[in-house]
Design a protein around this motif. Structure first.
Motif, PDB file in Angstrom:
ATOM      1  N   LEU A 103      13.730  -7.921  25.888  1.00 44.73           N
ATOM      2  CA  LEU A 103      13.450  -6.584  26.408  1.00 44.73           C
ATOM      3  C   LEU A 103      12.932  -5.741  25.244  1.00 44.73           C
ATOM      4  O   LEU A 103      13.647  -5.516  24.275  1.00 44.73           O
ATOM      5  CB  LEU A 103      14.711  -5.958  27.003  1.00 44.73           C
ATOM      6  CG  LEU A 103      14.580  -4.551  27.583  1.00 44.73           C
ATOM      7  CD1 LEU A 103      13.572  -4.531  28.727  1.00 44.73           C
ATOM      8  CD2 LEU A 103      15.924  -4.050  28.061  1.00 44.73           C
ATOM      9  N   VAL A 104      11.688  -5.293  25.344  1.00 44.69           N
ATOM     10  CA  VAL A 104      11.043  -4.569  24.245  1.00 44.69           C
ATOM     11  C   VAL A 104      10.461  -3.262  24.780  1.00 44.69           C
ATOM     12  O   VAL A 104       9.814  -3.237  25.826  1.00 44.69           O
ATOM     13  CB  VAL A 104       9.927  -5.416  23.594  1.00 44.69           C
ATOM     14  CG1 VAL A 104       9.316  -4.682  22.422  1.00 44.69           C
ATOM     15  CG2 VAL A 104      10.466  -6.767  23.154  1.00 44.69           C
ATOM     16  N   PHE A 105      10.706  -2.160  24.042  1.00 52.76           N
ATOM     17  CA  PHE A 105      10.147  -0.850  24.369  1.00 52.76           C
ATOM     18  C   PHE A 105       9.132  -0.481  23.299  1.00 52.76           C
ATOM     19  O   PHE A 105       9.446  -0.495  22.107  1.00 52.76           O
ATOM     20  CB  PHE A 105      11.239   0.222  24.398  1.00 52.76           C
ATOM     21  CG  PHE A 105      12.228   0.043  25.507  1.00 52.76           C
ATOM     22  CD1 PHE A 105      11.985   0.589  26.749  1.00 52.76           C
ATOM     23  CD2 PHE A 105      13.396  -0.681  25.313  1.00 52.76           C
ATOM     24  CE1 PHE A 105      12.893   0.429  27.774  1.00 52.76           C
ATOM     25  CE2 PHE A 105      14.309  -0.855  26.327  1.00 52.76           C
ATOM     26  CZ  PHE A 105      14.054  -0.297  27.573  1.00 52.76           C
ATOM     27  N   TYR A 106       7.920  -0.152  23.715  1.00 46.88           N
ATOM     28  CA  TYR A 106       6.874   0.307  22.819  1.00 46.88           C
ATOM     29  C   TYR A 106       6.650   1.791  23.097  1.00 46.88           C
ATOM     30  O   TYR A 106       6.391   2.172  24.234  1.00 46.88           O
ATOM     31  CB  TYR A 106       5.572  -0.450  23.064  1.00 46.88           C
ATOM     32  CG  TYR A 106       5.687  -1.936  22.838  1.00 46.88           C
ATOM     33  CD1 TYR A 106       5.542  -2.477  21.572  1.00 46.88           C
ATOM     34  CD2 TYR A 106       5.953  -2.797  23.894  1.00 46.88           C
ATOM     35  CE1 TYR A 106       5.657  -3.837  21.366  1.00 46.88           C
ATOM     36  CE2 TYR A 106       6.067  -4.153  23.697  1.00 46.88           C
ATOM     37  CZ  TYR A 106       5.912  -4.671  22.426  1.00 46.88           C
ATOM     38  OH  TYR A 106       6.029  -6.018  22.226  1.00 46.88           O
ATOM     39  N   THR A 107       6.736   2.631  22.062  1.00 45.21           N
ATOM     40  CA  THR A 107       6.603   4.070  22.243  1.00 45.21           C
ATOM     41  C   THR A 107       5.565   4.631  21.282  1.00 45.21           C
ATOM     42  O   THR A 107       5.598   4.342  20.083  1.00 45.21           O
ATOM     43  CB  THR A 107       7.950   4.781  21.993  1.00 45.21           C
ATOM     44  OG1 THR A 107       8.935   4.217  22.847  1.00 45.21           O
ATOM     45  CG2 THR A 107       7.842   6.267  22.271  1.00 45.21           C
ATOM     46  N   TYR A 108       4.646   5.424  21.821  1.00 42.54           N
ATOM     47  CA  TYR A 108       3.670   6.165  21.027  1.00 42.54           C
ATOM     48  C   TYR A 108       4.072   7.627  21.091  1.00 42.54           C
ATOM     49  O   TYR A 108       4.160   8.199  22.179  1.00 42.54           O
ATOM     50  CB  TYR A 108       2.264   5.960  21.594  1.00 42.54           C
ATOM     51  CG  TYR A 108       1.210   6.843  20.971  1.00 42.54           C
ATOM     52  CD1 TYR A 108       0.834   6.671  19.648  1.00 42.54           C
ATOM     53  CD2 TYR A 108       0.584   7.833  21.702  1.00 42.54           C
ATOM     54  CE1 TYR A 108      -0.131   7.472  19.067  1.00 42.54           C
ATOM     55  CE2 TYR A 108      -0.393   8.633  21.140  1.00 42.54           C
ATOM     56  CZ  TYR A 108      -0.740   8.446  19.829  1.00 42.54           C
ATOM     57  OH  TYR A 108      -1.704   9.242  19.256  1.00 42.54           O
ATOM     58  N   SER A 109       4.354   8.225  19.936  1.00 43.34           N
ATOM     59  CA  SER A 109       4.768   9.632  19.869  1.00 43.34           C
ATOM     60  C   SER A 109       3.709  10.432  19.142  1.00 43.34           C
ATOM     61  O   SER A 109       3.262  10.049  18.063  1.00 43.34           O
ATOM     62  CB  SER A 109       6.092   9.776  19.111  1.00 43.34           C
ATOM     63  OG  SER A 109       7.084   9.021  19.731  1.00 43.34           O
ATOM     64  N   LEU A 110       3.349  11.542  19.708  1.00 39.99           N
ATOM     65  CA  LEU A 110       2.326  12.414  19.145  1.00 39.99           C
ATOM     66  C   LEU A 110       2.919  13.805  18.989  1.00 39.99           C
ATOM     67  O   LEU A 110       3.441  14.373  19.950  1.00 39.99           O
ATOM     68  CB  LEU A 110       1.128  12.462  20.101  1.00 39.99           C
ATOM     69  CG  LEU A 110      -0.084  13.272  19.723  1.00 39.99           C
ATOM     70  CD1 LEU A 110      -0.719  12.704  18.457  1.00 39.99           C
ATOM     71  CD2 LEU A 110      -1.097  13.239  20.847  1.00 39.99           C
ATOM     72  N   THR A 111       2.893  14.333  17.780  1.00 42.76           N
ATOM     73  CA  THR A 111       3.362  15.696  17.537  1.00 42.76           C
ATOM     74  C   THR A 111       2.303  16.434  16.747  1.00 42.76           C
ATOM     75  O   THR A 111       1.558  15.828  15.977  1.00 42.76           O
ATOM     76  CB  THR A 111       4.679  15.724  16.736  1.00 42.76           C
ATOM     77  OG1 THR A 111       4.471  15.073  15.489  1.00 42.76           O
ATOM     78  CG2 THR A 111       5.796  15.050  17.490  1.00 42.76           C
ATOM     79  N   GLY A 112       2.225  17.712  16.933  1.00 41.26           N
ATOM     80  CA  GLY A 112       1.248  18.500  16.202  1.00 41.26           C
ATOM     81  C   GLY A 112       1.250  19.938  16.655  1.00 41.26           C
ATOM     82  O   GLY A 112       2.112  20.375  17.411  1.00 41.26           O
ATOM     83  N   GLU A 113       0.253  20.643  16.185  1.00 39.28           N
ATOM     84  CA  GLU A 113       0.106  22.043  16.534  1.00 39.28           C
ATOM     85  C   GLU A 113      -1.084  22.178  17.469  1.00 39.28           C
ATOM     86  O   GLU A 113      -2.199  21.786  17.133  1.00 39.28           O
ATOM     87  CB  GLU A 113      -0.116  22.855  15.254  1.00 39.28           C
ATOM     88  CG  GLU A 113       0.197  24.289  15.393  1.00 39.28           C
ATOM     89  CD  GLU A 113       0.277  24.981  14.042  1.00 39.28           C
ATOM     90  OE1 GLU A 113       0.351  26.211  14.065  1.00 39.28           O
ATOM     91  OE2 GLU A 113       0.255  24.317  12.999  1.00 39.28           O
ATOM     92  N   ALA A 114      -0.828  22.689  18.649  1.00 35.50           N
ATOM     93  CA  ALA A 114      -1.909  22.936  19.595  1.00 35.50           C
ATOM     94  C   ALA A 114      -2.713  24.127  19.090  1.00 35.50           C
ATOM     95  O   ALA A 114      -2.152  25.097  18.571  1.00 35.50           O
ATOM     96  CB  ALA A 114      -1.347  23.218  20.980  1.00 35.50           C
ATOM     97  N   ALA A 115      -4.030  24.039  19.221  1.00 39.12           N
ATOM     98  CA  ALA A 115      -4.894  25.112  18.724  1.00 39.12           C
ATOM     99  C   ALA A 115      -6.055  25.343  19.680  1.00 39.12           C
ATOM    100  O   ALA A 115      -6.426  24.465  20.464  1.00 39.12           O
ATOM    101  CB  ALA A 115      -5.416  24.761  17.340  1.00 39.12           C
ATOM    102  N   LYS A 116      -6.609  26.542  19.587  1.00 35.93           N
ATOM    103  CA  LYS A 116      -7.778  26.918  20.384  1.00 35.93           C
ATOM    104  C   LYS A 116      -8.970  26.983  19.447  1.00 35.93           C
ATOM    105  O   LYS A 116      -8.893  27.564  18.364  1.00 35.93           O
ATOM    106  CB  LYS A 116      -7.557  28.270  21.051  1.00 35.93           C
ATOM    107  CG  LYS A 116      -8.726  28.735  21.879  1.00 35.93           C
ATOM    108  CD  LYS A 116      -8.447  30.072  22.510  1.00 35.93           C
ATOM    109  CE  LYS A 116      -9.649  30.492  23.334  1.00 35.93           C
ATOM    110  NZ  LYS A 116      -9.401  31.747  24.027  1.00 35.93           N
ATOM    111  N   MET A 117     -10.086  26.384  19.862  1.00 36.53           N
ATOM    112  CA  MET A 117     -11.292  26.370  19.044  1.00 36.53           C
ATOM    113  C   MET A 117     -12.397  27.148  19.756  1.00 36.53           C
ATOM    114  O   MET A 117     -12.687  26.896  20.921  1.00 36.53           O
ATOM    115  CB  MET A 117     -11.742  24.923  18.805  1.00 36.53           C
ATOM    116  CG  MET A 117     -13.019  24.799  18.015  1.00 36.53           C
ATOM    117  SD  MET A 117     -13.473  23.103  17.617  1.00 36.53           S
ATOM    118  CE  MET A 117     -13.525  22.326  19.212  1.00 36.53           C
ATOM    119  N   VAL A 118     -12.977  28.113  19.050  1.00 37.34           N
ATOM    120  CA  VAL A 118     -14.110  28.872  19.571  1.00 37.34           C
ATOM    121  C   VAL A 118     -15.310  28.500  18.722  1.00 37.34           C
ATOM    122  O   VAL A 118     -15.354  28.787  17.524  1.00 37.34           O
ATOM    123  CB  VAL A 118     -13.839  30.394  19.525  1.00 37.34           C
ATOM    124  CG1 VAL A 118     -15.047  31.155  20.044  1.00 37.34           C
ATOM    125  CG2 VAL A 118     -12.598  30.739  20.316  1.00 37.34           C
TER     126      VAL A 118
END
Length: 126
Positions: A103-118
């Protein structure tokens, strides 16, 4: 009766001794997506998302496809309605084995700062 007891002891010992193992691979990034040179980027706040896949009898490891990464990114950006890009964060891949390869769990975690681009209206401080 004796055979059942023997099988129970063997199975319990197997479960007890195989335990759980975790491996982790990851990295940091400055910009998760392309930022145009003549744009203003305004940070909106911290965000994160995870995508997990489960595999039984892992003879060949599960692989994440481009759509899986994009889904995690969209989920992270959905926390802020005006967010266009992720900046200053990290991406981690974790593999957790439970009962050896059964039984194997594969996890991709993404963290960061959301930003707005003009784009096209860079403020150069004048």
């Amino acid at each position: 009766m004796k055979t059942t007891k023997y099988i129970t002891i063997v199975l319990f010992s197997l479960i007890l001794f195989t335990g759980c193992a975790v491996s982790n691979i990851g990295g940091t990034y400055t910009n998760k997506q392309f930022v145009y040179p003549n744009s203003n980027v305004t940070p909106l706040g911290l965000t994160s998302a995870k995508k997990t896949k489960v595999q039984f009898l892992s003879l060949n490891p599960v692989s994440f496809k481009k759509k899986d990464y994009e889904k995690a990114e969209r989920k992270a950006l959905s926390a802020y309605p005006d967010a266009d890009i992720l900046i200053n964060g990290s991406a981690d891949w974790t593999t957790t084995w439970i009962l050896g390869p059964y039984l194997v769990f594969y996890t991709y975690s993404l963290t960061g700062e959301a930003a707005k681009m003009v784009v096209g209206k860079q403020d150069i401080g004048h």
